[in-house]
Design a protein around this motif. Structure first.
Motif, PDB file in Angstrom:
ATOM      1  N   SER A  43       1.070  -1.594   0.028  1.00 39.29           N
ATOM      2  CA  SER A  43      -0.445   0.329  -0.227  1.00 39.29           C
ATOM      3  C   SER A  43       0.523   1.410  -0.191  1.00 39.29           C
ATOM      4  CB  SER A  43      -0.820   0.050   1.618  1.00 39.29           C
ATOM      5  OG  SER A  43      -0.406   0.366   2.437  1.00 39.29           O
ATOM      6  N   ASP A  50      -2.750   9.737  -9.374  1.00 37.86           N
ATOM      7  CA  ASP A  50      -2.718   8.744  -9.382  1.00 37.86           C
ATOM      8  C   ASP A  50      -4.478   8.389  -9.617  1.00 37.86           C
ATOM      9  OD1 ASP A  50      -0.413   7.267  -9.097  1.00 37.86           O
ATOM     10  OD2 ASP A  50      -0.065   7.123  -6.597  1.00 37.86           O
ATOM     11  N   ILE A  69      -3.186   3.735  -1.437  1.00 35.25           N
ATOM     12  CA  ILE A  69      -3.668   2.952  -3.093  1.00 35.25           C
ATOM     13  C   ILE A  69      -3.055   1.235  -2.571  1.00 35.25           C
ATOM     14  CG2 ILE A  69      -3.069   2.087  -5.075  1.00 35.25           C
ATOM     15  CD1 ILE A  69      -3.242   5.444  -6.327  1.00 35.25           C
ATOM     16  N   ILE A  71      -1.736  -2.068  -4.156  1.00 33.88           N
ATOM     17  CA  ILE A  71      -1.371  -2.667  -5.215  1.00 33.88           C
ATOM     18  C   ILE A  71      -1.234  -4.840  -5.348  1.00 33.88           C
ATOM     19  CG2 ILE A  71      -0.234  -2.971  -7.223  1.00 33.88           C
ATOM     20  CD1 ILE A  71       0.407  -0.433  -6.343  1.00 33.88           C
ATOM     21  N   TYR A  73      -0.159  -8.069  -5.809  1.00 30.13           N
ATOM     22  CA  TYR A  73       0.787  -8.662  -6.241  1.00 30.13           C
ATOM     23  C   TYR A  73       0.629 -10.463  -6.706  1.00 30.13           C
ATOM     24  CZ  TYR A  73       3.249  -4.620  -6.581  1.00 30.13           C
ATOM     25  OH  TYR A  73       3.543  -2.880  -6.143  1.00 30.13           O
ATOM     26  N   PRO A  81       1.740  -6.620 -10.788  1.00 29.05           N
ATOM     27  CA  PRO A  81       0.693  -6.439 -10.388  1.00 29.05           C
ATOM     28  C   PRO A  81      -0.186  -7.176 -11.556  1.00 29.05           C
ATOM     29  CG  PRO A  81       2.325  -4.381 -10.824  1.00 29.05           C
ATOM     30  CD  PRO A  81       3.097  -5.972 -11.741  1.00 29.05           C
ATOM     31  N   THR A  84      -5.562  -3.363  -8.497  1.00 25.33           N
ATOM     32  CA  THR A  84      -5.480  -2.430  -7.786  1.00 25.33           C
ATOM     33  C   THR A  84      -6.890  -2.116  -7.535  1.00 25.33           C
ATOM     34  OG1 THR A  84      -3.678  -1.756  -8.969  1.00 25.33           O
ATOM     35  CG2 THR A  84      -4.721  -0.141  -7.775  1.00 25.33           C
ATOM     36  N   TYR A  85      -6.345  -1.603  -5.812  1.00 28.54           N
ATOM     37  CA  TYR A  85      -7.810  -1.076  -5.380  1.00 28.54           C
ATOM     38  C   TYR A  85      -7.274  -0.217  -4.514  1.00 28.54           C
ATOM     39  CZ  TYR A  85      -6.890  -3.980  -1.103  1.00 28.54           C
ATOM     40  OH  TYR A  85      -6.492  -4.809  -0.112  1.00 28.54           O
TER      41      TYR A  85
END
Length: 142
Positions: A43, A50, A69, A71, A73, A81, A84-85
């Motif tokens: 994060s 962004d 954010i 990410i 993986y 990646p 994403t949230y």
């Protein structure tokens, strides 16, 4: 006996308050669900760029420090990646951002309602990317 009941009441109130405050954000639950499934999650604080890239308004993007954010993986290397949230300050902030005003002055929340129904919004978090596959289902069901 009176002191005991008072102490017990205070302890119960403290526990209830702690549980109420701890349940405010879904970001931790979502991160844990990804990690339990074998993914690596990092994060970072969001930047204005962004958020603009994710479709946020200029006004909301200026307040980027209150967004985070996450990410996700891949399981194999932990370096590619796959999802994403974004954690927003609140679910109400998301709803207000996605609400439009109709010509007659009424509020239209259909975009927000559809996003919640499809799983793109989970509490105070928004999924960014294609809503398909295992990584999306983990977000949606966390």
């Amino acid at each position: 006996m009176k002191k005991f009941i008072c102490g017990l009441s205070m302890a119960l109130l403290t526990v209830i308050l702690a549980l109420a405050l701890a349940g405010c954000s879904k970001a931790g639950n979502i991160k844990k669900a990804y990690e339990d499934a074998g993914y690596t999650v990092s994060s970072n604080s969001a930047t204005e760029e962004d958020l603009k890239g994710a479709g946020f308004s200029d006004e909301d993007a200026k307040d980027a420090s209150s967004y985070e954010i996450f990410i996700v993986y891949d399981k194999l290397t932990g370096k590619v990646p796959v999802a994403t949230y974004i954690k927003c300050p609140s679910a109400d902030k998301i709803k207000n951002n996605m609400t439009t005003t109709k010509d007659d002055g009424s509020k239209d929340t259909s975009a927000y309602d559809e996003a919640v129904e499809s799983g793109l919004i989970n509490g105070d978090c928004i999924y960014i990317g294609l809503p398909t596959g295992d990584v999306f289902n983990i977000f949606k069901n966390a």
